[in-house]
Write a protein that holds these residues in place. Structure first.
Motif, PDB file in Angstrom:
ATOM      1  N   PHE A  13      31.646  39.958  46.450  1.00  0.00           N
ATOM      2  CA  PHE A  13      30.555  39.782  45.493  1.00  0.00           C
ATOM      3  C   PHE A  13      31.110  39.481  44.099  1.00  0.00           C
ATOM      4  O   PHE A  13      32.184  39.973  43.725  1.00  0.00           O
ATOM      5  N   LEU A  14      30.353  38.682  43.343  1.00  0.00           N
ATOM      6  CA  LEU A  14      30.706  38.337  41.973  1.00  0.00           C
ATOM      7  C   LEU A  14      29.534  38.631  41.054  1.00  0.00           C
ATOM      8  O   LEU A  14      28.381  38.685  41.488  1.00  0.00           O
ATOM      9  N   ASN A  15      29.850  38.812  39.780  1.00  0.00           N
ATOM     10  CA  ASN A  15      28.808  39.010  38.773  1.00  0.00           C
ATOM     11  C   ASN A  15      28.477  37.659  38.150  1.00  0.00           C
ATOM     12  O   ASN A  15      29.173  37.193  37.253  1.00  0.00           O
ATOM     13  N   MET A  16      27.440  37.017  38.655  1.00  0.00           N
ATOM     14  CA  MET A  16      26.987  35.734  38.118  1.00  0.00           C
ATOM     15  C   MET A  16      26.030  36.005  36.978  1.00  0.00           C
ATOM     16  O   MET A  16      25.080  36.788  37.108  1.00  0.00           O
ATOM     17  N   THR A  17      26.264  35.354  35.840  1.00  0.00           N
ATOM     18  CA  THR A  17      25.470  35.633  34.644  1.00  0.00           C
ATOM     19  C   THR A  17      24.480  34.531  34.318  1.00  0.00           C
ATOM     20  O   THR A  17      23.589  34.740  33.491  1.00  0.00           O
TER      21      THR A  17
ATOM     22  N   VAL B 253      43.254  28.222  34.103  1.00  0.00           N
ATOM     23  CA  VAL B 253      42.865  29.120  35.177  1.00  0.00           C
ATOM     24  C   VAL B 253      41.824  30.102  34.647  1.00  0.00           C
ATOM     25  O   VAL B 253      41.981  30.674  33.570  1.00  0.00           O
ATOM     26  N   GLN B 254      40.744  30.283  35.395  1.00  0.00           N
ATOM     27  CA  GLN B 254      39.699  31.212  34.988  1.00  0.00           C
ATOM     28  C   GLN B 254      39.577  32.319  36.033  1.00  0.00           C
ATOM     29  O   GLN B 254      39.785  32.089  37.234  1.00  0.00           O
ATOM     30  N   SER B 255      39.239  33.511  35.577  1.00  0.00           N
ATOM     31  CA  SER B 255      39.171  34.666  36.469  1.00  0.00           C
ATOM     32  C   SER B 255      37.917  35.476  36.208  1.00  0.00           C
ATOM     33  O   SER B 255      37.465  35.598  35.059  1.00  0.00           O
ATOM     34  N   THR B 256      37.370  36.037  37.291  1.00  0.00           N
ATOM     35  CA  THR B 256      36.201  36.901  37.190  1.00  0.00           C
ATOM     36  C   THR B 256      36.377  38.052  38.174  1.00  0.00           C
ATOM     37  O   THR B 256      36.919  37.862  39.268  1.00  0.00           O
ATOM     38  N   PRO B 257      35.965  39.255  37.820  1.00  0.00           N
ATOM     39  CA  PRO B 257      36.195  40.405  38.706  1.00  0.00           C
ATOM     40  C   PRO B 257      35.262  40.406  39.912  1.00  0.00           C
ATOM     41  O   PRO B 257      34.117  39.950  39.839  1.00  0.00           O
ATOM     42  N   PHE B 258      35.789  40.919  41.031  1.00  0.00           N
ATOM     43  CA  PHE B 258      34.931  41.178  42.180  1.00  0.00           C
ATOM     44  C   PHE B 258      34.048  42.385  41.883  1.00  0.00           C
ATOM     45  O   PHE B 258      34.411  43.283  41.121  1.00  0.00           O
TER      46      PHE B 258
ATOM     47  N   ASP C 141      31.024  36.493  35.044  1.00  0.00           N
ATOM     48  CA  ASP C 141      31.592  37.437  34.088  1.00  0.00           C
ATOM     49  C   ASP C 141      33.010  37.007  33.737  1.00  0.00           C
ATOM     50  O   ASP C 141      33.927  37.128  34.550  1.00  0.00           O
ATOM     51  N   GLY C 142      33.199  36.429  32.541  1.00  0.00           N
ATOM     52  CA  GLY C 142      34.513  36.030  32.061  1.00  0.00           C
ATOM     53  C   GLY C 142      34.981  34.664  32.505  1.00  0.00           C
ATOM     54  O   GLY C 142      36.104  34.269  32.189  1.00  0.00           O
ATOM     55  N   ALA C 143      34.166  33.902  33.231  1.00  0.00           N
ATOM     56  CA  ALA C 143      34.614  32.602  33.744  1.00  0.00           C
ATOM     57  C   ALA C 143      33.448  31.646  33.903  1.00  0.00           C
ATOM     58  O   ALA C 143      32.329  32.060  34.229  1.00  0.00           O
TER      59      ALA C 143
END
Length: 443
Positions: free
Chosen positions: A285-289, A269-274, A380-382
């Protein structure tokens, strides 16, 4: 002893009520539901299904971009929810009133308001069920202009001390009527729950189209959305393949977890903050890197995916109501160039605006073997590693291989085509989006 028995008779309902309230506040509340695609059982070919979805998605993106660029200019535009009512993709059944009358509503993670068309209707559009008649439900209560939920509207109106709402969905659809409280019923037979005092729009003046539904149910981040009103801030869905007739699944509250028997997941399972965009606080919204194609991290400037602090434009949204992914033009151009350089097939000259525009000519059988590059969306993180069916569409009638993405003049949207066979969890309490690959067609 009789006194004790009488005391227990009085006390028991109070205890049960307290237990239910505690379960609700501790996340014990929830339900399961099925989601149907708006074009399910419509008799469309694969090519028609895709063309219809692309057309809806383009209208949705155009409405979002129009809203974002006009927000500072006119306060009335802040009442504009980001999509047209006809541009949703998945339907969820819910019961309204006492006794419940069941309706199908477009599930929308991009808006907040819950609404349906109501009788007597001054101006309404076709829907598959009769209009909801509030006079037939004793639990229907119109809200006053001073009620908190009325004040939660972007642009509340008042008529004879009754709260009136008006929402616009893009350029050609709208709904207006009375904001009211009513009892709602959700879920399947095994998890069915009835909840009183849900605020919703009882629409008597409506225009546009409803895509085989009778209204909308918003799952955005605002206080009028269903996820906010039910007070159990988590939901998840597992979308079956775009062309599959099998319904998708939806989980709310206690059932919304990626570590249960809901689905047979594969991989971690992967998680990324809103990310909160103050100009568009309802959206996720997500932080796409970055984006990788064929193992290569593409040279896309990170600012392409960033929210513009000055006006709230730009950024990256995950959205259940958009089908294909739309990338900001510089990102799309870079992804397209990577595919053109890595796929050893002729590029088709696409002129039809209703279809995808990065398509390759795959000669008829016996077809040559072709290697397609892997695509990874980095957050971010995923990292979301996309299976081949989640980013390439094969038109069996023409042999074309098309990238299921399109350019956007402002911002990016991760559409539901890319969510296929992922179990996706929206955890508002911890402000996290989590996802894991899963065979969503399994019941």
């Amino acid at each position: 002893m009789p006194r004790l028995a009488s005391f227990l008779v009085v006390l028991l309902p109070l205890l049960l009520s307290a237990v239910r309230a505690a379960a609700h506040s501790n996340g014990g509340f929830g339900f399961k539901a099925t989601l149907r695609h708006v074009d399910a059982n419509g008799g469309y070919t694969e090519a028609q299904l895709l063309a219809r979805a692309v057309q809806r998605s383009r209208a949705r993106v155009a409405a979002l971009q129009s809203l974002a660029t006009s927000l500072p200019a006119n306060v009335i535009t802040t009442a504009r929810i980001l999509v047209r009512a006809s541009e949703g993709e998945y339907l969820m059944d819910m019961g309204i009133g006492t006794p419940p009358r069941y309706y199908s509503a477009i599930l929308d993670t991009g808006s907040d308001l819950i609404w349906t068309q109501c009788a007597p209707c001054l101006l309404c559009v076709d829907q598959p069920t009769p209009y909801f008649d509030p006079t037939q439900s004793p639990t229907y209560v119109r809200l006053t202009c001073s009620s908190p939920m009325c004040n939660a509207l972007y642009y509340p109106l008042c008529f004879q001390k009754v709260c009136v709402y008006q929402y616009f969905y893009g350029d050609s659809a709208s709904t207006a009527g009375v904001l009211a409280n009513e009892t709602f019923t959700f879920g399947t037979n095994t998890t069915r729950v009835t909840v009183p005092s849900i605020s919703f729009g009882c629409g008597s003046i409506n225009s546009g189209a409803l895509a085989n539904s009778s209204g909308m149910v918003g799952f955005g981040r605002g206080s009028l959305s269903l996820v906010s009103q039910l007070g159990s801030p988590r939901f998840s869905y597992c979308l079956t393949s775009f062309l599959s007739p099998t319904p998708s699944r939806f989980y709310f509250g206690v059932y919304a977890t990626l570590n249960s028997s809901n689905t047979s997941t594969s991989g971690p399972v992967q998680s990324t903050p809103f990310v909160v965009n103050p100009a568009l606080p309802t959206m996720y919204f997500l932080n796409m890197t970055g984006i990788s194609v064929g193992g290569d991290l593409l040279g896309i400037d990170p600012s392409v995916f960033a929210i513009n602090d000055a006006d709230g434009t730009g950024g990256v949204i995950i959205d259940s109501g958009t089908t294909i992914t739309y990338l900001a033009q510089p990102a799309y151009d870079t992804v397209r160039a990577a595919f053109v350089s890595q796929i050893k097939l002729p590029l088709l000259n696409v002129t039809d605006a209703s279809v995808l525009d990065t398509c390759f000519n795959w000669p008829p059988p016996p077809r040559q073997s072709v290697t397609l590059p892997e695509v990874v969306f980095h957050f971010d993180g995923a990292d979301m590693v996309l299976p081949l069916p989640n980013y390439m569409y094969s038109d069996t009638s023409t042999g074309a291989l098309c990238l299921a993405m399109a350019p956007s003049v402002d911002g990016s949207i991760i559409g539901n085509f890319q969510h296929q066979n992922f179990h996706v969890l929206y955890d508002l309490e911890n402000s996290l989006l989590s996802f894991v690959p899963a065979p969503c067609n399994l019941t």
